[in-house]
Design a protein around this motif. Structure first.
Motif, mmCIF file in Angstrom:
data_model
loop_
_atom_site.group_PDB
_atom_site.id
_atom_site.type_symbol
_atom_site.label_atom_id
_atom_site.label_comp_id
_atom_site.label_asym_id
_atom_site.label_seq_id
_atom_site.Cartn_x
_atom_site.Cartn_y
_atom_site.Cartn_z
ATOM 1 N N MET A 1 0.740 -0.770 -0.083
ATOM 2 C CA MET A 1 0.257 0.300 -0.136
ATOM 3 C C MET A 1 1.389 1.254 0.376
ATOM 4 O O MET A 1 1.487 1.094 0.969
ATOM 5 N N LYS A 2 0.719 1.770 -1.333
ATOM 6 C CA LYS A 2 1.226 3.767 -0.934
ATOM 7 C C LYS A 2 0.779 4.531 -0.333
ATOM 8 O O LYS A 2 -0.603 4.513 0.229
ATOM 9 N N LYS A 3 1.767 4.895 0.781
ATOM 10 C CA LYS A 3 0.576 5.890 1.706
ATOM 11 C C LYS A 3 1.403 7.501 0.581
ATOM 12 O O LYS A 3 2.921 7.589 0.256
ATOM 13 N N ILE A 4 0.521 7.929 0.963
ATOM 14 C CA ILE A 4 1.346 9.478 0.168
ATOM 15 C C ILE A 4 0.321 10.908 0.931
ATOM 16 O O ILE A 4 -0.399 10.476 1.391
ATOM 17 N N LEU A 5 1.353 11.302 0.594
ATOM 18 C CA LEU A 5 1.198 13.021 1.301
ATOM 19 C C LEU A 5 1.211 14.111 0.068
ATOM 20 O O LEU A 5 2.205 14.032 -0.386
ATOM 21 N N VAL A 6 0.169 14.788 0.740
ATOM 22 C CA VAL A 6 -0.240 16.295 -0.376
ATOM 23 C C VAL A 6 -0.023 17.153 0.001
ATOM 24 O O VAL A 6 -0.692 17.245 1.631
ATOM 25 N N ILE A 7 0.934 18.003 -0.481
ATOM 26 C CA ILE A 7 0.592 19.496 0.743
ATOM 27 C C ILE A 7 -0.354 20.207 -0.699
ATOM 28 O O ILE A 7 0.020 20.986 -1.649
ATOM 29 N N GLY A 8 -1.684 20.946 0.446
ATOM 30 C CA GLY A 8 -2.572 20.824 -0.647
ATOM 31 C C GLY A 8 -2.857 22.047 -0.637
ATOM 32 O O GLY A 8 -1.475 23.449 0.215
ATOM 33 N N PRO A 9 -4.048 23.140 -1.579
ATOM 34 C CA PRO A 9 -3.504 24.618 -1.935
ATOM 35 C C PRO A 9 -4.684 24.668 -0.663
ATOM 36 O O PRO A 9 -4.839 24.644 0.420
#
Length: 352
Positions: A1-9
């Protein structure tokens, strides 16, 4: 499973549109876990995106650099063992936290001085016209995204779709003493960017009175900053019409506004964050464009009517009208919006 972090707008409309990326990531990696680091006010929007596992609070405001705090946040996030990071804002400072967190793959578009901070740097942003395209393209490998049109038509992309809560709506209706006895026309007359995006108050009051005469009620949406505008709209209306017009500006939380907008049959809005929320909750949307253009960030819905004038000086993308006449908005008469609203009713009759 990929753990993904998004730096959001940091803007409402951009945050709504970013859901397209999360939908695409889930399609490509169904078992992935997506966390989004964004300002605390974004939590209301992120909580209505089923693709998002957790909304992480970003304590720094728009424009704050504060290297020490960014390092501290990144160091804390190392323990989460993220596999991928996507940085959606274009600034160098927004790419620091994934770098401090030592996330192996850090993806984003070329921006200000991001070499090294992003090790999966995308450089062909101009090949994609729409912001939604640019977000969705990041979910794909660089070699797959070689030119314009490689994602297909805009209509084929994953549009944002915020979930609604019937229970939360009932609570909001009770709190604000609202009812659904009449169909609801929502009006969003504010614009954070500036007055060159704001349709005149007298135009909004005109369509409000027209629709109230035809059996609707009107809800005015906005933040505390918009209360002067919404109050002026009410003052321009007749006393009998005001009885069916409720000023909600500054009286709702963002999460309440999402559910209440979702209860509207049609929403007329300036180019604003609330316009994108209205599109994402399934309303009919009449979008008013003055100094800006739908060619980059249009409302993402098939139930849409876009209104603008064709004078030569628009779009200028300015906060204030450079010519000080605002003709792009003043000359866009209320009758055009009324006809757009009625066209949705005609489509519904044709379908039935």
């Amino acid at each position: 499973m990929k753990k993904i972090l998004v730096i959001g707008p940091s803007w409402v409309g951009d945050m709504v549109m970013s859901q397209g990326l999360y939908i695409e990531l889930k399609r490509l990696h169904p078992e992935s876990q997506i966390d989004v680091l964004a300002p605390g006010w974004c939590k209301a929007i992120l909580d209505r995106m089923p693709e998002v596992n957790e909304a992480l609070d970003m304590p720094l405001g728009h424009g704050d650099f504060d290297l020490r705090t960014r390092y501290r946040i990144g160091k804390v996030l190392r323990g989460a063992n993220y596999d991928l990071a996507f940085t959606l804002p274009n600034s160098a400072k927004s790419a620091l936290i994934p770098w401090f967190a030592r996330i192996p793959v850090r993806t984003g578009w070329k921006g200000e001085c991001r070499y090294g901070l992003l090790n999966d740097l995308r450089t062909n942003k101009r090949a994609f016209q729409y912001m939604l395209e640019r977000y969705v393209a990041l979910a794909h490998k660089k070699q797959e995204m070689t030119g314009s049109g490689c994602l297909g038509a805009l209509e084929s992309l994953p549009y944002p779709k915020l979930s609604l809560s019937a229970d939360a709506l009932e609570q909001a209706l009770a709190k604000l003493k609202l009812n659904m006895d009449r169909p609801v026309l929502g009006l969003c007359p504010g614009a954070e960017f500036g007055p060159a995006k704001r349709w005149p108050e007298q135009h909004y009051s005109r369509i409000a009175e027209e629709l109230i005469d035809k059996g609707h009620q009107v809800w005015l949406f906005g933040s505390k900053k918009d209360t002067e505008v919404t109050s002026q709209i009410q003052q321009l209306m007749s006393e009998s019409s005001r009885a069916h017009c409720t000023n909600l500006a500054g009286r709702t939380s963002l999460i309440e506004a999402i559910d209440l907008i979702g209860a509207c049959q049609t929403v007329v809005s300036n180019d604003s964050g609330l316009m994108h929320i209205a599109a994402a909750v399934g309303c009919n949307v009449v979008a008013i464009y003055g100094s800006s253009s739908p060619k980059y960030t249009p409302p993402l819905t098939s139930k849409l009517r876009v209104l603008n004038t064709d004078i030569e000086c628009r779009p200028c993308f300015q906060r204030e009208c450079p010519k000080q006449h605002l003709k792009c908005l003043v000359d866009l008469v209320p009758q055009h919006a009324i006809e757009a609203i009625e066209s949705f009713d005609q489509v519904r009759c044709d379908e039935s």
